[in-house]
Design a protein around this motif. Structure first.
Motif, PDB file in Angstrom:
ATOM      1  N   PHE A  50       4.852 -10.978  -2.223  1.00 31.12           N
ATOM      2  CA  PHE A  50       5.156  -9.591  -1.902  1.00 31.12           C
ATOM      3  C   PHE A  50       5.695  -8.797  -3.087  1.00 31.12           C
ATOM      4  N   GLN A  51       5.802  -9.422  -4.254  1.00 29.73           N
ATOM      5  CA  GLN A  51       6.294  -8.713  -5.427  1.00 29.73           C
ATOM      6  C   GLN A  51       5.153  -8.425  -6.390  1.00 29.73           C
ATOM      7  N   ARG A  52       5.106  -7.187  -6.865  1.00 30.63           N
ATOM      8  CA  ARG A  52       4.091  -6.817  -7.848  1.00 30.63           C
ATOM      9  C   ARG A  52       4.478  -7.376  -9.212  1.00 30.63           C
TER      10      ARG A  52
ATOM     11  N   ILE B 284       6.100   1.155  -2.990  1.00 30.80           N
ATOM     12  CA  ILE B 284       6.441   2.537  -2.681  1.00 30.80           C
ATOM     13  C   ILE B 284       6.553   2.712  -1.166  1.00 30.80           C
ATOM     14  N   VAL B 285       7.732   3.121  -0.728  1.00 30.54           N
ATOM     15  CA  VAL B 285       7.931   3.410   0.697  1.00 30.54           C
ATOM     16  C   VAL B 285       7.551   4.871   0.931  1.00 30.54           C
ATOM     17  N   PRO B 286       6.613   5.138   1.844  1.00 34.08           N
ATOM     18  CA  PRO B 286       6.152   6.518   2.040  1.00 34.08           C
ATOM     19  C   PRO B 286       7.231   7.419   2.623  1.00 34.08           C
ATOM     20  N   GLN B 287       7.169   8.686   2.233  1.00 34.79           N
ATOM     21  CA  GLN B 287       8.056   9.704   2.788  1.00 34.79           C
ATOM     22  C   GLN B 287       7.303  10.430   3.903  1.00 34.79           C
TER      23      GLN B 287
ATOM     24  N   VAL C  52       5.901   1.808   7.598  1.00 35.73           N
ATOM     25  CA  VAL C  52       7.138   1.954   6.832  1.00 35.73           C
ATOM     26  C   VAL C  52       7.985   0.694   6.950  1.00 35.73           C
ATOM     27  N   SER C  53       8.098   0.170   8.173  1.00 30.10           N
ATOM     28  CA  SER C  53       8.899  -1.036   8.420  1.00 30.10           C
ATOM     29  C   SER C  53       8.334  -2.244   7.672  1.00 30.10           C
ATOM     30  N   ALA C  54       6.993  -2.392   7.682  1.00 32.41           N
ATOM     31  CA  ALA C  54       6.348  -3.531   7.016  1.00 32.41           C
ATOM     32  C   ALA C  54       6.571  -3.492   5.508  1.00 32.41           C
ATOM     33  N   ILE C  55       6.471  -2.306   4.912  1.00 29.59           N
ATOM     34  CA  ILE C  55       6.680  -2.182   3.458  1.00 29.59           C
ATOM     35  C   ILE C  55       8.133  -2.468   3.105  1.00 29.59           C
ATOM     36  N   GLN C  56       9.065  -1.957   3.900  1.00 24.31           N
ATOM     37  CA  GLN C  56      10.479  -2.221   3.655  1.00 24.31           C
ATOM     38  C   GLN C  56      10.772  -3.718   3.748  1.00 24.31           C
ATOM     39  N   LYS C  57      10.135  -4.397   4.714  1.00 17.79           N
ATOM     40  CA  LYS C  57      10.343  -5.838   4.877  1.00 17.79           C
ATOM     41  C   LYS C  57       9.775  -6.604   3.687  1.00 17.79           C
ATOM     42  N   MET C  58       8.592  -6.179   3.178  1.00 15.99           N
ATOM     43  CA  MET C  58       8.016  -6.820   1.995  1.00 15.99           C
ATOM     44  C   MET C  58       8.937  -6.673   0.799  1.00 15.99           C
ATOM     45  N   ASN C  59       9.531  -5.487   0.649  1.00 15.54           N
ATOM     46  CA  ASN C  59      10.454  -5.262  -0.468  1.00 15.54           C
ATOM     47  C   ASN C  59      11.681  -6.164  -0.354  1.00 15.54           C
ATOM     48  N   GLU C  60      12.196  -6.326   0.852  1.00 15.30           N
ATOM     49  CA  GLU C  60      13.357  -7.194   1.065  1.00 15.30           C
ATOM     50  C   GLU C  60      12.998  -8.654   0.767  1.00 15.30           C
TER      51      GLU C  60
END
Length: 382
Positions: free
Chosen positions: A220-222, A229-232, A372-380
């Motif tokens: 999950f890390q680039r 990028i978490v969308p606004q 949004v939730s899935a991207i935030q979880k990947m970042n965590e």
């Protein structure tokens, strides 16, 4: 009766020609008579002492992922690579390609979309400079054999019982997803192991992982280490969405930053283009666009401030420093998976790892919230 290619047993899909029944379900890929098997075609196999080179070395996390992939494949086990957009899924396959080719085995790389086939072909040719890499898709079917074959899912019908390793990218995308016919053709093309890549696995894939029939590798890390990028998300009426978009594009032009503007339909893409071309230098890109390669090349060359596109460009394309805006992000055509893929175009480049993604909508949908939730979880996790 049963079709030896697609497995069809529905009598409604069979037709009697004189005294011979044949399957109509997969007739677009050539006629298959009942009782006759699909003949294996002869494609050249040879041991190739090849190696690959990359512009940037693999990161420690990428190397760990590659090690897990190779461990599963050497156990003769199919693998699912669940990786974030821009995590380097293509690079993760190169050790496997090298390993199989050195043993004299046949390798195929199948992708849902034609545009991505051409891009992956170029990337593979650059990495494996000594190989003859061929792209097989609409408009590129004169040469169908090479050291490494990159093709669309549809073109796999040309390769029954051919591939010792079949790499399948975008297995969650249209037209492959939930398409029993294409899945049957893909399974018949592979006589060895399958290496499947996705940023948005479906429940069926994850169930196979739980059952132990599919190995799972996550990343999950680039490579640049920056978060996804978490969308606004901005909720506005459609008229105000257009005002927001024009104002945003004016700022982008001043900053010299290109933008991908995603819209849900071809009709809206064309209408938007007719209006915005009076104010900006832009282009439209849909499934109906002629000279697709030319438009993409000109966008890479920064001849346009922005590109208006349908979901046809949600995957595969990498533009350095791109920002994205999704108009009517609450439209039913935009699923959680497609939203993740579209915002995944931002921040992919090591030299420009940041950016912005905007979802313009009348209201937040479940798909927007899950994206949004899935991207935030990947970042965590990453």
């Amino acid at each position: 009766m049963r079709c030896s290619r697609c497995g069809n047993e529905d009598l409604a899909y069979f037709y009697l020609d004189g005294t011979t029944w044949y399957c109509r379900k997969c007739i677009a890929f050539g006629r298959v008579d009942v009782g006759k098997g699909v003949e294996a075609k002869t494609y050249r196999k040879r041991k190739i002492d090849c190696s690959y080179s990359l512009k940037y070395p693999l990161t420690p996390l990428q190397k760990q992922a590659v090690s897990k992939i190779m461990s599963f494949l050497k156990q003769k086990k199919d693998v699912l690579v669940y990786a974030a957009c821009g995590a380097g899924k293509t690079e993760l396959t190169m050790d496997a390609i090298q390993y199989y080719l050195r043993q004299g085995k046949k390798v195929g790389f199948a992708i849902s979309r034609r545009q991505v086939v051409l891009e992956i072909k170029e990337r593979m040719q650059q990495a494996f400079s000594s190989l003859h890499v061929v792209a097989v898709c609409e408009g590129f079917t004169d040469v169908t054999d090479g050291d490494l074959i990159v093709c669309t899912m549809h073109q796999l019908y040309r390769y029954p019982y051919c591939f010792d390793l079949l790499i399948m990218d975008e297995v969650d995308a249209f037209p492959y997803r939930d398409n029993e016919l294409l899945e049957a053709i893909a399974m018949q093309a592979c006589v060895g192991e399958k290496l499947m890549l996705t940023a948005t696995p479906d429940e069926n894939m994850l169930k196979k992982v739980e059952e132990g029939t599919l190995g799972l590798v996550e990343l999950f890390q680039r490579p640049h280490g920056y978060p996804l990028i978490v969308p606004q998300v901005v909720c506005l009426s459609f008229a105000l969405q257009l005002c927001f978009l024009i104002h945003f594009l004016q700022k982008q032009r001043k900053r010299g930053i290109q933008t991908l503007v995603f819209v849900p339909t071809i009709a809206l893409a064309n209408k938007l283009y007719l209006g915005l071309r009076l104010l900006f230098k832009c282009a439209v890109f849909t499934s109906k666009t002629k000279d697709k390669e030319k438009v993409i090349d000109e966008f890479h060359e920064k001849k346009y401030s922005f590109l208006i596109s349908t979901t046809i460009l949600e995957r595969g394309i990498t533009i350095k420093g791109i920002y994205i805006v999704i108009l009517q992000a609450d439209h039913a055509v935009f699923s959680q998976a497609s939203l993740i893929q579209m915002v995944g175009r931002v921040g992919r480049n090591i030299e420009m790892p940041t950016g912005e993604g905007w979802f313009l909508c009348a209201k937040k949908t479940k798909d927007i919230e899950q994206c949004v939730s899935a991207i935030q979880k990947m970042n965590e996790t990453g």
